[in-house]
Scaffold this motif. Structure first.
Motif, PDB file in Angstrom:
ATOM      1  N   VAL A 119       0.805  -1.082  -0.033  1.00 55.82           N
ATOM      2  CA  VAL A 119       0.098   0.089   0.012  1.00 55.82           C
ATOM      3  C   VAL A 119       0.894   1.193  -0.020  1.00 55.82           C
ATOM      4  CG1 VAL A 119      -1.783   1.480   1.540  1.00 55.82           C
ATOM      5  CG2 VAL A 119      -1.905  -1.127   1.084  1.00 55.82           C
ATOM      6  N   ILE A 120       1.841   1.332   0.798  1.00 55.78           N
ATOM      7  CA  ILE A 120       2.833   2.382   0.870  1.00 55.78           C
ATOM      8  C   ILE A 120       3.388   2.597  -0.328  1.00 55.78           C
ATOM      9  CG2 ILE A 120       4.783   3.221   1.982  1.00 55.78           C
ATOM     10  CD1 ILE A 120       3.858   1.990   4.601  1.00 55.78           C
ATOM     11  N   ARG A 121       4.000   1.479  -1.056  1.00 54.16           N
ATOM     12  CA  ARG A 121       4.626   1.695  -2.504  1.00 54.16           C
ATOM     13  C   ARG A 121       3.687   2.031  -3.539  1.00 54.16           C
ATOM     14  NH1 ARG A 121       5.922   2.801  -6.022  1.00 54.16           N
ATOM     15  NH2 ARG A 121       7.636   2.602  -7.676  1.00 54.16           N
ATOM     16  N   ASP A 122       2.236   1.655  -3.380  1.00 55.72           N
ATOM     17  CA  ASP A 122       1.289   2.214  -4.193  1.00 55.72           C
ATOM     18  C   ASP A 122       0.962   3.475  -4.257  1.00 55.72           C
ATOM     19  OD1 ASP A 122       0.437  -0.350  -4.981  1.00 55.72           O
ATOM     20  OD2 ASP A 122      -1.229  -0.750  -3.623  1.00 55.72           O
ATOM     21  N   ARG A 123       1.413   4.216  -3.115  1.00 58.19           N
ATOM     22  CA  ARG A 123       0.890   5.620  -2.807  1.00 58.19           C
ATOM     23  C   ARG A 123       1.948   6.645  -2.900  1.00 58.19           C
ATOM     24  NH1 ARG A 123      -4.439   6.002   1.106  1.00 58.19           N
ATOM     25  NH2 ARG A 123      -5.439   4.212  -0.148  1.00 58.19           N
ATOM     26  N   PHE A 124       3.281   6.243  -2.506  1.00 59.70           N
ATOM     27  CA  PHE A 124       4.387   7.143  -2.482  1.00 59.70           C
ATOM     28  C   PHE A 124       5.904   6.647  -3.109  1.00 59.70           C
ATOM     29  CE2 PHE A 124       1.796   6.914   1.505  1.00 59.70           C
ATOM     30  CZ  PHE A 124       1.683   7.927   1.569  1.00 59.70           C
ATOM     31  N   ASP A 125       6.634   7.548  -3.494  1.00 58.70           N
ATOM     32  CA  ASP A 125       7.852   7.074  -3.945  1.00 58.70           C
ATOM     33  C   ASP A 125       8.910   6.706  -2.923  1.00 58.70           C
ATOM     34  OD1 ASP A 125       8.997   9.532  -2.815  1.00 58.70           O
ATOM     35  OD2 ASP A 125       8.688  10.688  -4.574  1.00 58.70           O
ATOM     36  N   ALA A 126       9.997   6.577  -3.327  1.00 59.17           N
ATOM     37  CA  ALA A 126      10.944   5.912  -2.554  1.00 59.17           C
ATOM     38  C   ALA A 126      11.318   6.802  -1.149  1.00 59.17           C
ATOM     39  CB  ALA A 126      12.455   5.688  -3.041  1.00 59.17           C
ATOM     40  N   LEU A 127      11.486   8.118  -1.062  1.00 59.97           N
ATOM     41  CA  LEU A 127      11.611   9.071  -0.299  1.00 59.97           C
ATOM     42  C   LEU A 127      10.686   9.374   0.665  1.00 59.97           C
ATOM     43  CD1 LEU A 127      13.834  10.753   1.034  1.00 59.97           C
ATOM     44  CD2 LEU A 127      13.245  12.872  -0.488  1.00 59.97           C
ATOM     45  N   GLN A 128       9.540   9.430  -0.137  1.00 58.31           N
ATOM     46  CA  GLN A 128       8.322   9.591   0.524  1.00 58.31           C
ATOM     47  C   GLN A 128       7.846   8.305   1.379  1.00 58.31           C
ATOM     48  OE1 GLN A 128       5.783  10.657  -2.758  1.00 58.31           O
ATOM     49  NE2 GLN A 128       5.651  12.893  -1.703  1.00 58.31           N
ATOM     50  N   SER A 129       8.147   6.871   0.758  1.00 57.30           N
ATOM     51  CA  SER A 129       7.934   5.740   1.380  1.00 57.30           C
ATOM     52  C   SER A 129       8.874   5.756   2.850  1.00 57.30           C
ATOM     53  CB  SER A 129       8.480   4.577   0.467  1.00 57.30           C
ATOM     54  OG  SER A 129       7.519   4.587  -0.458  1.00 57.30           O
ATOM     55  N   ALA A 130      10.213   6.031   2.706  1.00 60.67           N
ATOM     56  CA  ALA A 130      11.103   6.047   3.824  1.00 60.67           C
ATOM     57  C   ALA A 130      10.450   6.832   4.719  1.00 60.67           C
ATOM     58  CB  ALA A 130      12.475   6.339   3.349  1.00 60.67           C
ATOM     59  N   HIS A 131       9.997   7.986   4.448  1.00 61.79           N
ATOM     60  CA  HIS A 131       9.366   9.066   5.745  1.00 61.79           C
ATOM     61  C   HIS A 131       8.228   8.204   6.257  1.00 61.79           C
ATOM     62  CE1 HIS A 131      11.513  12.705   5.594  1.00 61.79           C
ATOM     63  NE2 HIS A 131      11.724  12.712   4.349  1.00 61.79           N
ATOM     64  N   VAL A 132       7.218   7.891   5.581  1.00 62.13           N
ATOM     65  CA  VAL A 132       5.905   7.257   5.951  1.00 62.13           C
ATOM     66  C   VAL A 132       6.411   5.986   6.875  1.00 62.13           C
ATOM     67  CG1 VAL A 132       3.588   5.856   5.211  1.00 62.13           C
ATOM     68  CG2 VAL A 132       4.409   8.034   4.024  1.00 62.13           C
ATOM     69  N   LEU A 133       7.000   5.219   6.508  1.00 66.47           N
ATOM     70  CA  LEU A 133       7.465   3.860   7.119  1.00 66.47           C
ATOM     71  C   LEU A 133       8.152   4.322   8.411  1.00 66.47           C
ATOM     72  CD1 LEU A 133       8.997   1.661   4.079  1.00 66.47           C
ATOM     73  CD2 LEU A 133       7.170   1.101   5.886  1.00 66.47           C
ATOM     74  N   SER A 134       9.043   5.420   8.486  1.00 64.54           N
ATOM     75  CA  SER A 134       9.621   5.817   9.694  1.00 64.54           C
ATOM     76  C   SER A 134       8.350   6.358  10.658  1.00 64.54           C
ATOM     77  CB  SER A 134      10.520   7.068   9.466  1.00 64.54           C
ATOM     78  OG  SER A 134      11.686   6.323   8.692  1.00 64.54           O
ATOM     79  N   LEU A 135       7.540   7.130  10.050  1.00 67.05           N
ATOM     80  CA  LEU A 135       6.387   7.617  11.029  1.00 67.05           C
ATOM     81  C   LEU A 135       5.544   6.396  11.382  1.00 67.05           C
ATOM     82  CD1 LEU A 135       4.765  10.151  11.934  1.00 67.05           C
ATOM     83  CD2 LEU A 135       3.349  10.011   9.887  1.00 67.05           C
ATOM     84  N   MET A 136       5.341   5.222  10.817  1.00 67.68           N
ATOM     85  CA  MET A 136       4.865   4.267  11.025  1.00 67.68           C
ATOM     86  C   MET A 136       5.462   3.512  12.391  1.00 67.68           C
ATOM     87  SD  MET A 136       3.031   2.360   7.758  1.00 67.68           S
ATOM     88  CE  MET A 136       2.593   0.967   8.828  1.00 67.68           C
ATOM     89  N   MET A 137       6.764   3.510  12.206  1.00 71.10           N
ATOM     90  CA  MET A 137       7.444   2.881  13.494  1.00 71.10           C
ATOM     91  C   MET A 137       7.136   3.718  14.820  1.00 71.10           C
ATOM     92  SD  MET A 137       9.268   0.701  11.857  1.00 71.10           S
ATOM     93  CE  MET A 137       9.490   0.463  10.012  1.00 71.10           C
ATOM     94  N   LEU A 138       6.719   4.622  14.727  1.00 67.75           N
ATOM     95  CA  LEU A 138       6.307   5.340  15.936  1.00 67.75           C
ATOM     96  C   LEU A 138       5.112   4.733  16.373  1.00 67.75           C
ATOM     97  CD1 LEU A 138       6.804   7.841  18.144  1.00 67.75           C
ATOM     98  CD2 LEU A 138       5.527   9.205  16.620  1.00 67.75           C
ATOM     99  N   VAL A 139       4.143   4.361  15.515  1.00 69.51           N
ATOM    100  CA  VAL A 139       3.036   3.830  15.957  1.00 69.51           C
ATOM    101  C   VAL A 139       3.031   2.484  16.074  1.00 69.51           C
ATOM    102  CG1 VAL A 139       0.473   3.198  14.978  1.00 69.51           C
ATOM    103  CG2 VAL A 139       1.372   5.496  14.300  1.00 69.51           C
ATOM    104  N   MET A 140       3.693   1.640  15.540  1.00 64.65           N
ATOM    105  CA  MET A 140       3.879   0.142  15.781  1.00 64.65           C
ATOM    106  C   MET A 140       4.947  -0.218  16.741  1.00 64.65           C
ATOM    107  SD  MET A 140       6.039  -2.062  13.069  1.00 64.65           S
ATOM    108  CE  MET A 140       6.613  -2.977  14.519  1.00 64.65           C
TER     109      MET A 140
END
Length: 395
Positions: A119-140
């Protein structure tokens, strides 16, 4: 837009938390399971290996399914299987049935790991994906802090069975959240026409250096983490005499280090990119592994030395996890589900080998764990230096 990203992060973070919850919440109960089922330490550790093996096989299956049928429906099916298997674990009467149900639990839970990255790859490029994944690490990331604490509390106040009833209830909560709040990100016109064709699209990835390099960095680093997961309860509780209800505090402190570094990663990415910051994480893991090995072999600093080295090792994953995932998946947007499944499956199967390898080394205390962590860190460093860093230089 910002509200949509926040909702997506919360829903996917909640689903992603099922993995660490299923692994971490029952860790304080491992010595109890050994006594209740009259099983050996190695057999009880198989409950970790069985879960990781199920995660590996399940992700190989769910990846092509999500490319064929979309992201949402396979995720709902997987979470349902996870809930049923968790209830089965609570009702298990032998170590053999418990191991099989842990395997089934992982098969269902593997859907979340595949779908999240896709889903993250569907919606974001590599740099944005890294940002969103980092933000998700705060949640999980809250899950590894609270899970052992909650597991230890449930163990002391009730029994180990309660841990798996809680997991079943949490999975049902995730089913509701996904059904109500997660939009489909893979429209019908973008889907592969058959599961067979989706599988065929995955096979070339195993020969593609753009996938293999960062994938090896990723799975080796998490091999070190899974060795820690399998060995820590016995090393902390038995060898260093840490009370079972306090084990969660130490485990949670390591998870807090991971969360902190993963949020620092979001700042480090600016002007540098995920590939470069990934290299810093690999180097930190290498330093931590050498310190752990030295402390385990010599006994210098006792528990404090081992714990401090493990803290650095787990923290390094905050720079490795999201960046390696983003770099691995970036070139394969048309096969995001398959690429995500192969990444996750290789991670889980490496975890099987790493957690089992701890039991193959006959030595006292933290030495088996330290040896496996050091070997995994060496593989991660070599893979980055030979396959990822050189790719950056040639790009």
């Amino acid at each position: 837009m910002r509200e949509g990203i926040a909702r997506l992060t919360l829903v996917l973070g909640a689903v992603m938390a099922t993995g660490p919850l299923a692994l971490d919440m029952y860790l304080p109960a491992l010595p109890t399971l050994e006594a209740e089922f009259a099983a050996s330490t190695a057999r009880v550790q198989h409950t970790v290996s069985a879960y990781l093996f199920g995660m590996g096989l399940g992700q190989l299956a769910f990846g092509p399914l999500t490319d064929r049928f979309g992201r949402k429906r396979p995720l709902l099916v997987g979470l349902g299987i996870f809930a049923l298997a968790s209830a089965g674990c609570a009702l298990a009467h032998s170590i053999d049935s418990f191991v099989l149900l842990r395997f089934a639990q992982a098969l269902g839970g593997s859907a979340g790991m595949v779908v999240i990255r896709a889903v993250i790859r569907d919606r974001f490029d590599a740099l944005q994906s890294a940002h969103v994944l980092s933000l998700m690490m705060l949640v999980m990331g809250v899950a590894p802090i609270l899970a052992p604490l909650a597991g230890g509390l449930l163990l002391v106040k009730g029994s180990w069975h309660w841990i798996f009833w809680v997991l079943a209830a949490y999975a049902l909560f995730c089913v509701a959240a996904v059904f109500l709040f997660l939009d489909e990100s893979h429209p019908p016109q973008s889907r592969t026409p058959s599961v067979g064709r989706a599988l065929a699209g995955v096979l070339p990835l195993t020969r593609d250096r753009r996938f293999l390099g960062p994938d090896l960095v990723f799975i080796a680093a998490f091999g070190a983490f899974f060795a820690y997961l399998a060995a820590a309860p016995f090393v902390f509780i038995r060898f260093f005499s840490v009370p079972a209800d306090r084990f969660g505090w130490y485990f949670g402190a390591n998870a807090l280090g991971f969360i902190t570094v993963s949020q620092l990663n979001r700042r480090l990415l600016a002007g540098r990119g995920p590939r470069r910051v990934l290299g810093w994480g690999v180097c930190l893991l290498g330093v931590a592994a050498l310190l752990l090995l030295a402390c385990a072999l010599t006994g210098i600093a006792g528990f404090a030395g081992v714990f401090g080295a493990l803290f650095l090792a787990v923290a390094s994953l905050g720079l490795i996890a999201s960046n390696a995932s983003a770099v691995t998946l970036a070139p394969f947007g048309d096969r995001a589900g398959g690429a995500s499944s192969l990444l996750g499956a290789s991670q889980a199967l490496t975890g099987v080998v790493a957690s089992a390898a701890v039991g193959w080394i006959h030595a006292r205390g933290a030495v088996p764990m330290a040896v496996v962590v050091a070997a995994c860190a060496a593989i991660s460093f070599a893979s980055y230096a030979l396959l990822v860093k050189t790719e950056r230089a040639s790009a």
